[in-house]
Motif scaffolding. Structure first.
Motif, PDB file in Angstrom:
ATOM      1  N   VAL A   1      28.860 -24.009  -0.396  1.00  0.00           N
ATOM      2  CA  VAL A   1      29.880 -25.061  -0.434  1.00  0.00           C
ATOM      3  C   VAL A   1      29.248 -26.445  -0.452  1.00  0.00           C
ATOM      4  O   VAL A   1      29.732 -27.361  -1.127  1.00  0.00           O
ATOM      5  CB  VAL A   1      30.832 -24.913   0.770  1.00  0.00           C
ATOM      6  N   GLU A   2      28.152 -26.618   0.281  1.00  0.00           N
ATOM      7  CA  GLU A   2      27.485 -27.915   0.369  1.00  0.00           C
ATOM      8  C   GLU A   2      26.026 -27.762  -0.039  1.00  0.00           C
ATOM      9  O   GLU A   2      25.373 -26.781   0.308  1.00  0.00           O
ATOM     10  CB  GLU A   2      27.557 -28.459   1.796  1.00  0.00           C
ATOM     11  N   GLY A   3      25.507 -28.750  -0.767  1.00  0.00           N
ATOM     12  CA  GLY A   3      24.093 -28.761  -1.104  1.00  0.00           C
ATOM     13  C   GLY A   3      23.733 -27.778  -2.202  1.00  0.00           C
ATOM     14  O   GLY A   3      24.583 -27.184  -2.862  1.00  0.00           O
ATOM     15  N   ARG A   4      22.429 -27.604  -2.372  1.00  0.00           N
ATOM     16  CA  ARG A   4      21.884 -26.754  -3.425  1.00  0.00           C
ATOM     17  C   ARG A   4      21.885 -25.292  -2.993  1.00  0.00           C
ATOM     18  O   ARG A   4      21.626 -24.980  -1.831  1.00  0.00           O
ATOM     19  CB  ARG A   4      20.451 -27.204  -3.731  1.00  0.00           C
ATOM     20  N   LYS A   5      22.170 -24.397  -3.932  1.00  0.00           N
ATOM     21  CA  LYS A   5      22.202 -22.963  -3.638  1.00  0.00           C
ATOM     22  C   LYS A   5      20.867 -22.499  -3.055  1.00  0.00           C
ATOM     23  O   LYS A   5      19.809 -22.728  -3.638  1.00  0.00           O
ATOM     24  CB  LYS A   5      22.499 -22.184  -4.918  1.00  0.00           C
ATOM     25  N   SER A   6      20.936 -21.847  -1.892  1.00  0.00           N
ATOM     26  CA  SER A   6      19.712 -21.367  -1.261  1.00  0.00           C
ATOM     27  C   SER A   6      20.057 -20.310  -0.224  1.00  0.00           C
ATOM     28  O   SER A   6      21.208 -20.177   0.196  1.00  0.00           O
ATOM     29  CB  SER A   6      18.952 -22.513  -0.582  1.00  0.00           C
ATOM     30  N   MET A   7      19.041 -19.580   0.208  1.00  0.00           N
ATOM     31  CA  MET A   7      19.163 -18.618   1.297  1.00  0.00           C
ATOM     32  C   MET A   7      18.693 -19.221   2.622  1.00  0.00           C
ATOM     33  O   MET A   7      18.342 -18.498   3.555  1.00  0.00           O
ATOM     34  CB  MET A   7      18.346 -17.364   0.983  1.00  0.00           C
ATOM     35  N   LYS A   8      18.721 -20.541   2.715  1.00  0.00           N
ATOM     36  CA  LYS A   8      18.262 -21.197   3.932  1.00  0.00           C
ATOM     37  C   LYS A   8      19.262 -20.985   5.059  1.00  0.00           C
ATOM     38  O   LYS A   8      20.470 -21.116   4.873  1.00  0.00           O
ATOM     39  CB  LYS A   8      18.073 -22.691   3.683  1.00  0.00           C
ATOM     40  N   VAL A   9      18.745 -20.644   6.252  1.00  0.00           N
ATOM     41  CA  VAL A   9      19.584 -20.398   7.421  1.00  0.00           C
ATOM     42  C   VAL A   9      18.991 -21.109   8.632  1.00  0.00           C
ATOM     43  O   VAL A   9      17.844 -21.563   8.618  1.00  0.00           O
ATOM     44  CB  VAL A   9      19.717 -18.884   7.722  1.00  0.00           C
ATOM     45  N   GLU A  10      19.785 -21.160   9.690  1.00  0.00           N
ATOM     46  CA  GLU A  10      19.351 -21.725  10.969  1.00  0.00           C
ATOM     47  C   GLU A  10      19.477 -20.635  12.028  1.00  0.00           C
ATOM     48  O   GLU A  10      20.553 -20.050  12.198  1.00  0.00           O
ATOM     49  CB  GLU A  10      20.227 -22.921  11.331  1.00  0.00           C
ATOM     50  N   PHE A  11      18.381 -20.343  12.731  1.00  0.00           N
ATOM     51  CA  PHE A  11      18.400 -19.277  13.726  1.00  0.00           C
ATOM     52  C   PHE A  11      18.911 -19.786  15.070  1.00  0.00           C
ATOM     53  O   PHE A  11      18.713 -20.943  15.439  1.00  0.00           O
ATOM     54  CB  PHE A  11      17.010 -18.661  13.872  1.00  0.00           C
ATOM     55  N   GLN A  12      19.576 -18.896  15.795  1.00  0.00           N
ATOM     56  CA  GLN A  12      20.180 -19.263  17.069  1.00  0.00           C
ATOM     57  C   GLN A  12      19.097 -19.616  18.084  1.00  0.00           C
ATOM     58  O   GLN A  12      18.098 -18.904  18.216  1.00  0.00           O
ATOM     59  CB  GLN A  12      21.029 -18.105  17.594  1.00  0.00           C
ATOM     60  N   PRO A  13      19.267 -20.724  18.806  1.00  0.00           N
ATOM     61  CA  PRO A  13      18.282 -21.087  19.830  1.00  0.00           C
ATOM     62  C   PRO A  13      18.051 -19.935  20.805  1.00  0.00           C
ATOM     63  O   PRO A  13      18.989 -19.274  21.253  1.00  0.00           O
ATOM     64  CB  PRO A  13      18.935 -22.289  20.521  1.00  0.00           C
ATOM     65  N   GLY A  14      16.774 -19.706  21.114  1.00  0.00           N
ATOM     66  CA  GLY A  14      16.394 -18.604  21.980  1.00  0.00           C
ATOM     67  C   GLY A  14      15.943 -17.372  21.218  1.00  0.00           C
ATOM     68  O   GLY A  14      15.339 -16.463  21.797  1.00  0.00           O
ATOM     69  N   PHE A  15      16.236 -17.330  19.904  1.00  0.00           N
ATOM     70  CA  PHE A  15      15.860 -16.180  19.081  1.00  0.00           C
ATOM     71  C   PHE A  15      14.858 -16.558  17.984  1.00  0.00           C
ATOM     72  O   PHE A  15      14.494 -15.714  17.173  1.00  0.00           O
ATOM     73  CB  PHE A  15      17.101 -15.568  18.422  1.00  0.00           C
ATOM     74  N   GLU A  16      14.400 -17.815  17.974  1.00  0.00           N
ATOM     75  CA  GLU A  16      13.573 -18.284  16.860  1.00  0.00           C
ATOM     76  C   GLU A  16      12.242 -17.547  16.750  1.00  0.00           C
ATOM     77  O   GLU A  16      11.681 -17.442  15.659  1.00  0.00           O
ATOM     78  CB  GLU A  16      13.285 -19.786  16.991  1.00  0.00           C
ATOM     79  N   ARG A  17      11.729 -17.040  17.867  1.00  0.00           N
ATOM     80  CA  ARG A  17      10.400 -16.424  17.847  1.00  0.00           C
ATOM     81  C   ARG A  17      10.431 -14.919  17.618  1.00  0.00           C
ATOM     82  O   ARG A  17       9.382 -14.280  17.582  1.00  0.00           O
ATOM     83  CB  ARG A  17       9.669 -16.739  19.155  1.00  0.00           C
ATOM     84  N   ILE A  18      11.612 -14.352  17.464  1.00  0.00           N
ATOM     85  CA  ILE A  18      11.690 -12.924  17.157  1.00  0.00           C
ATOM     86  C   ILE A  18      11.171 -12.702  15.741  1.00  0.00           C
ATOM     87  O   ILE A  18      11.597 -13.387  14.805  1.00  0.00           O
ATOM     88  CB  ILE A  18      13.139 -12.418  17.298  1.00  0.00           C
ATOM     89  N   PRO A  19      10.243 -11.775  15.538  1.00  0.00           N
ATOM     90  CA  PRO A  19       9.668 -11.579  14.198  1.00  0.00           C
ATOM     91  C   PRO A  19      10.736 -11.177  13.185  1.00  0.00           C
ATOM     92  O   PRO A  19      11.614 -10.357  13.471  1.00  0.00           O
ATOM     93  CB  PRO A  19       8.657 -10.450  14.412  1.00  0.00           C
ATOM     94  N   LEU A  20      10.644 -11.761  11.997  1.00  0.00           N
ATOM     95  CA  LEU A  20      11.588 -11.439  10.933  1.00  0.00           C
ATOM     96  C   LEU A  20      11.130 -10.245  10.106  1.00  0.00           C
ATOM     97  O   LEU A  20      11.949  -9.496   9.592  1.00  0.00           O
ATOM     98  CB  LEU A  20      11.756 -12.646  10.005  1.00  0.00           C
ATOM     99  N   GLY A  21       9.819 -10.084   9.958  1.00  0.00           N
ATOM    100  CA  GLY A  21       9.327  -9.117   8.991  1.00  0.00           C
ATOM    101  C   GLY A  21       9.637  -9.615   7.585  1.00  0.00           C
ATOM    102  O   GLY A  21       9.829 -10.808   7.344  1.00  0.00           O
ATOM    103  N   THR A  22       9.714  -8.709   6.632  1.00  0.00           N
ATOM    104  CA  THR A  22      10.079  -9.078   5.268  1.00  0.00           C
ATOM    105  C   THR A  22      11.531  -9.542   5.246  1.00  0.00           C
ATOM    106  O   THR A  22      12.398  -8.916   5.850  1.00  0.00           O
ATOM    107  CB  THR A  22       9.906  -7.875   4.329  1.00  0.00           C
ATOM    108  N   THR A  23      11.804 -10.636   4.564  1.00  0.00           N
ATOM    109  CA  THR A  23      13.167 -11.170   4.575  1.00  0.00           C
ATOM    110  C   THR A  23      13.471 -11.898   3.274  1.00  0.00           C
ATOM    111  O   THR A  23      12.560 -12.349   2.573  1.00  0.00           O
ATOM    112  CB  THR A  23      13.377 -12.126   5.767  1.00  0.00           C
TER     113      THR A  23
END
Length: 248
Positions: free
Chosen positions: A222-244
């Motif tokens: 809806v806003e900005g350029r098309k992307s898969m950019k996300v914001e992680f919930q505070p407190g969970f930022e250091r959990i490993p993502l693995g392949t994403t």
């Protein structure tokens, strides 16, 4: 309604196209087909039409495509279409577009798969329409969680995008869909072919043991350029993502 999300129960009988949600030129629709349903897409718009449950076909003025469950079609308007099927669940996402004369079929059997996450939050990801595809504002794919595990985890949000999940593969079990923001939390019990429209907030989910939470997802930028950019919930930022397929 909280303003964070909307849950829609699975369709139990055949319908024409039903509009589930609209924000300006962005919309989600669905139909459970018993025969034929007309669908028009105006100029200046794009759509993803996904097929679930049973095979379907989509007919334009001079062309026709056949879709198996989990196949989808991307196209730009103007287009006057006929959707055909028996017991086929059709899910549509619409958004504005400056493109014209684009039509792209994505077969689930031809999509690349990768496993994301670690034990407790593993899922298989299939990106059908992604950042590199020719859509202006729409993206789509499928997530298939492992039995009893979380997906969409670590919890993330993308308040610049609208998203719909349509669930499948729970096979008698159920999932819990969490949607949380600064103002509170919603928890929805979901079964096969229910839908949740995510308007804002972090949105992890989990399946009951021995069930898999699987879902079609369609994103509208809806806003900005098309992307898969996300914001992680505070407190969970250091959990490993693995392949994403996501980016911070």
């Amino acid at each position: 309604m909280s303003g964070r999300a909307i849950k829609v129960d699975a369709l139990e009988s055949a319908t024409g196209l039903v509009e589930l949600y609209r924000r300006g030129n962005y919309a989600f629709k669905w139909a459970l087909l018993s025969n034929e349903t007309a669908y028009s897409l105006n100029a200046g718009k794009e759509a993803i039409i996904a097929c679930l449950k049973s095979p379907c076909s989509i007919r334009g003025n001079t062309w026709r495509v056949s879709l198996s469950p989990k196949d989808l079609l991307y196209l730009t308007g103007p287009a006057s279409l006929v959707l055909e099927g028996r017991g086929s669940l059709i899910v549509i996402g619409e958004a504005p577009s400056r493109k014209s004369r684009v039509r792209l079929v994505k077969k689930f059997s031809e999509l690349s798969r990768f496993t994301s996450g670690l034990e407790g939050y593993r899922r298989d990801i299939y990106v059908a329409i992604g950042e590199a595809d020719p859509s202006d504002r729409l993206m789509a794919g499928f997530t298939e969680g492992w039995p009893g595990e979380w997906t969409s985890f670590p919890p993330h949000k993308h308040d610049d995008k609208l998203e719909i999940y349509v669930y499948y593969g729970l096979n008698g079990g159920y999932g819990l869909q969490v949607v949380e923001d600064y103002d509170g939390v919603d928890v929805f019990k979901v079964r096969d072919y229910d839908a949740v429209i995510i308007l804002r907030g972090y949105h992890p989910n989990v399946a009951t043991p021995n069930s898999r939470i699987c879902y079609l997802w369609i994103l509208c930028q809806v806003e900005g350029r098309k992307s898969m950019k996300v914001e992680f919930q505070p407190g969970f930022e250091r959990i490993p993502l693995g392949t994403t397929h996501l980016s911070r």
